[in-house]
Scaffold this motif. Structure first.
Motif, short mmCIF file in Angstrom:
data_model
loop_
_atom_site.label_atom_id
_atom_site.label_comp_id
_atom_site.label_asym_id
_atom_site.label_seq_id
_atom_site.Cartn_x
_atom_site.Cartn_y
_atom_site.Cartn_z
N GLU A 91 1.45 -1.19 0.22
CA GLU A 91 0.23 0.01 -0.01
C GLU A 91 0.87 1.21 -0.59
OE1 GLU A 91 -4.54 -1.08 1.99
OE2 GLU A 91 -2.39 -1.07 3.10
N ASP B 49 4.01 1.42 -1.39
CA ASP B 49 4.48 1.55 -2.65
C ASP B 49 3.47 1.67 -3.31
OD1 ASP B 49 6.91 0.34 -1.47
OD2 ASP B 49 6.72 -1.53 -1.96
N ASP B 50 2.68 1.95 -3.69
CA ASP B 50 1.53 2.33 -4.35
C ASP B 50 0.92 3.51 -4.33
OD1 ASP B 50 1.57 -0.12 -5.32
OD2 ASP B 50 -0.03 -1.09 -4.79
#
Length: 155
Positions: A77, A79-80
């Motif tokens: 999450e 990283d996104d």
């Protein structure tokens, strides 16, 4: 997990007192409870997610958010740049992480990790966030930090 009625500990939680987040929480974050105050750590409640976002209250203690805001989620999450859990106070993030590390089943809509894998969590401090509404009726609301001040991977 056993259900807990959040209303049973309103005074202890400090929900009637707007002076700041409570020092010790009871065991079920606000965002995981239904309107009657019953809930568990397994699922985020859609109505509470929206309430936290639109009223700018902490997903753990339900008190007004202050800066910095903290988002807690999986490393994926982070990283996104898209978190499922609404923002929380810095002190409440420590309490939430304690609950998450102690959990053995699914938490916050995340399944149990595969055998031999540990569930990791990432904490991101930010000055603000954007709410991304789902494209479908059953989709997730996501929280995107608009300026990352600090990121800490807490395995």
């Amino acid at each position: 997990m056993s259900a807990l009625r959040i209303g049973e500990g309103l005074t202890r939680l400090g929900l009637g007192d707007r002076s700041g987040p409570p020092a010790h929480l009871v065991g079920v974050p606000f965002v995981c409870t239904d309107p009657s105050g019953v809930g568990d750590l397994e699922q985020l409640r859609r109505a509470r997610v929206l309430q936290c976002a639109l009223s700018r209250v902490c997903a753990v203690c339900a008190q007004t958010l202050t800066h910095p805001l903290v988002l807690v989620g999986t490393p994926a999450e982070a990283d996104d740049n898209a978190f499922r859990v609404p923002p929380v106070h810095p002190g409440c993030s420590d309490e939430l992480l304690s609950l998450l590390h102690a959990a053995t089943g699914p938490v916050l809509g995340h399944p149990v990790p595969a055998a031999g894998r540990e569930r990791g969590w990432t904490v991101v401090a930010t000055g603000g966030f954007d709410l991304v509404r789902p494209g479908t009726r059953d989709g997730l609301h996501l929280f995107r930090p608009n300026s990352v001040v600090e990121r800490r991977d807490d395995a």
